[in-house]
Design a protein around this motif. Structure first.
Motif, PDB file in Angstrom:
ATOM      1  N   GLY A   1       0.784  -1.227   0.000  1.00 36.52           N
ATOM      2  CA  GLY A   1       0.000   0.000   0.000  1.00 36.52           C
ATOM      3  C   GLY A   1       0.817   1.278   0.000  1.00 36.52           C
ATOM      4  O   GLY A   1       0.441   2.246   0.642  1.00 36.52           O
ATOM      5  N   VAL A   2       1.936   1.276  -0.710  1.00 39.33           N
ATOM      6  CA  VAL A   2       2.782   2.469  -0.806  1.00 39.33           C
ATOM      7  C   VAL A   2       2.805   2.932  -2.263  1.00 39.33           C
ATOM      8  O   VAL A   2       2.474   2.175  -3.159  1.00 39.33           O
ATOM      9  CB  VAL A   2       4.224   2.198  -0.303  1.00 39.33           C
ATOM     10  N   THR A   3       3.199   4.174  -2.486  1.00 38.46           N
ATOM     11  CA  THR A   3       3.227   4.680  -3.858  1.00 38.46           C
ATOM     12  C   THR A   3       4.430   4.117  -4.608  1.00 38.46           C
ATOM     13  O   THR A   3       5.435   3.711  -4.004  1.00 38.46           O
ATOM     14  CB  THR A   3       3.306   6.216  -3.897  1.00 38.46           C
ATOM     15  N   LEU A   4       4.319   4.120  -5.925  1.00 38.34           N
ATOM     16  CA  LEU A   4       5.413   3.641  -6.759  1.00 38.34           C
ATOM     17  C   LEU A   4       6.697   4.413  -6.474  1.00 38.34           C
ATOM     18  O   LEU A   4       7.774   3.825  -6.376  1.00 38.34           O
ATOM     19  CB  LEU A   4       5.041   3.757  -8.243  1.00 38.34           C
ATOM     20  N   LEU A   5       6.597   5.731  -6.302  1.00 33.02           N
ATOM     21  CA  LEU A   5       7.809   6.517  -6.048  1.00 33.02           C
ATOM     22  C   LEU A   5       8.435   6.171  -4.700  1.00 33.02           C
ATOM     23  O   LEU A   5       9.653   6.205  -4.558  1.00 33.02           O
ATOM     24  CB  LEU A   5       7.525   8.010  -6.160  1.00 33.02           C
ATOM     25  N   GLU A   6       7.621   5.796  -3.707  1.00 35.38           N
ATOM     26  CA  GLU A   6       8.174   5.324  -2.435  1.00 35.38           C
ATOM     27  C   GLU A   6       8.937   4.012  -2.637  1.00 35.38           C
ATOM     28  O   GLU A   6      10.014   3.817  -2.069  1.00 35.38           O
ATOM     29  CB  GLU A   6       7.064   5.114  -1.394  1.00 35.38           C
ATOM     30  N   VAL A   7       8.379   3.124  -3.449  1.00 36.28           N
ATOM     31  CA  VAL A   7       9.050   1.860  -3.757  1.00 36.28           C
ATOM     32  C   VAL A   7      10.371   2.124  -4.480  1.00 36.28           C
ATOM     33  O   VAL A   7      11.410   1.560  -4.127  1.00 36.28           O
ATOM     34  CB  VAL A   7       8.140   0.940  -4.610  1.00 36.28           C
TER      35      VAL A   7
ATOM     36  N   GLY B   1       5.313  11.915 -16.540  1.00 38.11           N
ATOM     37  CA  GLY B   1       4.176  11.124 -16.997  1.00 38.11           C
ATOM     38  C   GLY B   1       4.046   9.765 -16.341  1.00 38.11           C
ATOM     39  O   GLY B   1       3.060   9.063 -16.576  1.00 38.11           O
ATOM     40  N   LEU B   2       5.005   9.382 -15.521  1.00 41.06           N
ATOM     41  CA  LEU B   2       4.917   8.088 -14.847  1.00 41.06           C
ATOM     42  C   LEU B   2       3.827   8.152 -13.786  1.00 41.06           C
ATOM     43  O   LEU B   2       3.786   9.077 -12.975  1.00 41.06           O
ATOM     44  CB  LEU B   2       6.261   7.738 -14.199  1.00 41.06           C
ATOM     45  N   GLN B   3       2.917   7.180 -13.800  1.00 46.57           N
ATOM     46  CA  GLN B   3       1.820   7.132 -12.834  1.00 46.57           C
ATOM     47  C   GLN B   3       2.353   6.696 -11.473  1.00 46.57           C
ATOM     48  O   GLN B   3       3.079   5.702 -11.376  1.00 46.57           O
ATOM     49  CB  GLN B   3       0.731   6.156 -13.299  1.00 46.57           C
ATOM     50  N   ASN B   4       2.003   7.424 -10.427  1.00 47.44           N
ATOM     51  CA  ASN B   4       2.475   7.124  -9.073  1.00 47.44           C
ATOM     52  C   ASN B   4       1.409   6.303  -8.340  1.00 47.44           C
ATOM     53  O   ASN B   4       0.833   6.725  -7.355  1.00 47.44           O
ATOM     54  CB  ASN B   4       2.803   8.418  -8.329  1.00 47.44           C
TER      55      ASN B   4
END
Length: 108
Positions: free
Chosen positions: A15-21, A38-41
């Motif tokens: 349950g974390v955002t892509l940028l956190e990963v 444009g990368l979806q977070n």
């Protein structure tokens, strides 16, 4: 000696955002990663064992619609994948379309 970014890691996040990963993978692996505009977070749940950071990002990209492009040893650029069923006008360069440069993530 094996560079840190080529060493296998175990990583589980929910349950974390892509940028956190991406930031966590950068911090743990030593990869240098830039994110193109444009990368979806999106929210992500992942559980990887014995994979390099690059392998994790490649697998995530298949599921979340981006591609990690290798720019050099330990250096990746994450670019949004385009849907081949969507027809867009040709672009001369991605940066001219958005007016934005890739955002570096160095784990700091």
């Amino acid at each position: 000696e094996i560079p840190p970014y080529e060493r296998p890691l175990d990583l589980r996040m929910e349950g974390v955002t892509l940028l956190e990963v991406v930031s966590t993978i950068v911090r743990l692996s030593g990869l240098s990663v830039e994110v193109a505009p444009g990368l979806q977070n999106d929210l992500v749940t992942m559980d990887y064992h014995g994979m390099t950071g690059q392998q994790m990002l490649t697998d995530l990209g298949k599921n979340l619609g981006f591609t990690p492009l290798e720019e050099g040893p330990g250096r990746l650029l994450l670019v949004p994948a385009t849907d081949p069923s969507v027809h867009e006008a040709p672009r001369s360069a991605p940066e001219s379309a958005s007016g934005k440069d890739p955002v570096p993530l160095d784990g700091r």
